[in-house]
Scaffold this active site. Sequence first.
Site, PDB file in Angstrom:
ATOM      1  N   SER A 300     -32.853 -11.775  14.475  1.00  0.00           N
ATOM      2  CA  SER A 300     -33.933 -12.517  15.137  1.00  0.00           C
ATOM      3  C   SER A 300     -33.592 -14.005  15.284  1.00  0.00           C
ATOM      4  O   SER A 300     -32.619 -14.364  15.930  1.00  0.00           O
ATOM      5  CB  SER A 300     -35.236 -12.301  14.363  1.00  0.00           C
ATOM      6  OG  SER A 300     -36.355 -12.730  15.103  1.00  0.00           O
ATOM      7  N   LYS A 325     -31.850  -8.042  17.011  1.00  0.00           N
ATOM      8  CA  LYS A 325     -33.296  -8.142  17.267  1.00  0.00           C
ATOM      9  C   LYS A 325     -33.522  -9.301  18.233  1.00  0.00           C
ATOM     10  O   LYS A 325     -33.514 -10.456  17.857  1.00  0.00           O
ATOM     11  CB  LYS A 325     -34.069  -8.381  15.964  1.00  0.00           C
ATOM     12  CG  LYS A 325     -35.580  -8.456  16.137  1.00  0.00           C
ATOM     13  CD  LYS A 325     -36.264  -8.573  14.776  1.00  0.00           C
ATOM     14  CE  LYS A 325     -37.773  -8.621  14.915  1.00  0.00           C
ATOM     15  NZ  LYS A 325     -38.243  -9.933  15.376  1.00  0.00           N
TER      16      LYS A 325
END
Length: 391
Positions: A300, A325
């Site tokens: 992320s 992600k």
Amino acid sequence: MRRRRLWLQVFLGILVGCGTLLLFFEWEFLAFGLGKEKGFENWEPLFETISLIREKFYSEEPLDEGKLLEEAIRGVLRALPDPYARYLDPEDYKIETSDTLEGAFSGIGIVIAIRDEKLTVVSPIAGSPAERAGVKAGDVILAIDGESTLGMSLDQAVKKMRGPEGTKVVLTLKREGVPEDITVEIVRSIIKIQSVSAEVLPEGIGLVRISEFHGRTADEVQKVLTDLIAQGVTGFILDLRNNPGGLLSAALVTAGFFVPYGEKLLLVEDRNGKREAITNFIHPLVSTPVVVLVNRGTASGAEILAGILRLAVHAPLVGEKTFGKGVIQEISPLSHGGGVIFTVSKYYLADGTDINGQGLIPDVLASGEDEQLKRGIKELKKLLKDHALAS
């Protein structure tokens, strides 16, 4: 005449009954605030079901409408094509928003997601009970305290793993390359995340570790970089291994400390496919070479930072392929004090690279923490040599 009156009374009775029933359902829809709102017509069967349960359902136990509400919300979120969607009850909402802003919570210290319909460890938090027990990024959690995680929602799994300090939880894990299931017993504790740490390595190399991005991370990074620069470090190794991400804003500000002012950082795509470019809005602190350490637990916001530095300042990535992600979640409050988390947008690197489900491939592949650091130092020394020649 009497017969006509009788039929008239019956007819009026039916009308009144239907009117009462319609008013009943209308009240139910309006009670939810959605039934008559444009675009929610397809949801009327759900509200009808609730009304019918209230009116007709028989049970020797009292109807727990709070439980019905929570399971309905979980069901809607579970049906989304979103592995990160989950429900937060009021207690969890308070904890989750506190985690995001302050970086402290009680539990075992892992970040999880649903990947390929399996409960998967994104990364253990550095120094956490889970990390000490040997939990690794990519581990699939098969059971929690003997209960299978098959079909278990993210919020239910999180709730089962959190608990009072000093209590134990047993995880059954499946690890790639290991034929037998792994069982670990973990003692819960209060985890205060130190998101940033630093040290000076030989030859004036500054090593900065970022374990997660929360509300204080950018300030902590700024302080650490300023201190290291004052000590005369010649280059930086940025360690983002097992960093699951966190607040996107903190990751972007951190990128700004290394990237030229006005540089395009990434593209954010909304639900309608519209893309907006985000550019660096702060003046950089670092002008010396940088190397970034990554592994499969880098996810992320940490992947965003790694990708930005590779593109903007040509920082080589050393280690393992990252988690992959590339979507952004938002926590939204609900009227009863709880909340929901689901994906609201997707990001692309400034050159259009989509890492969601793909991850970032390092420039230098290396396995094992010690070996990754050694290779990182080697790469940085090459950059420092080239930097000195260019000067």
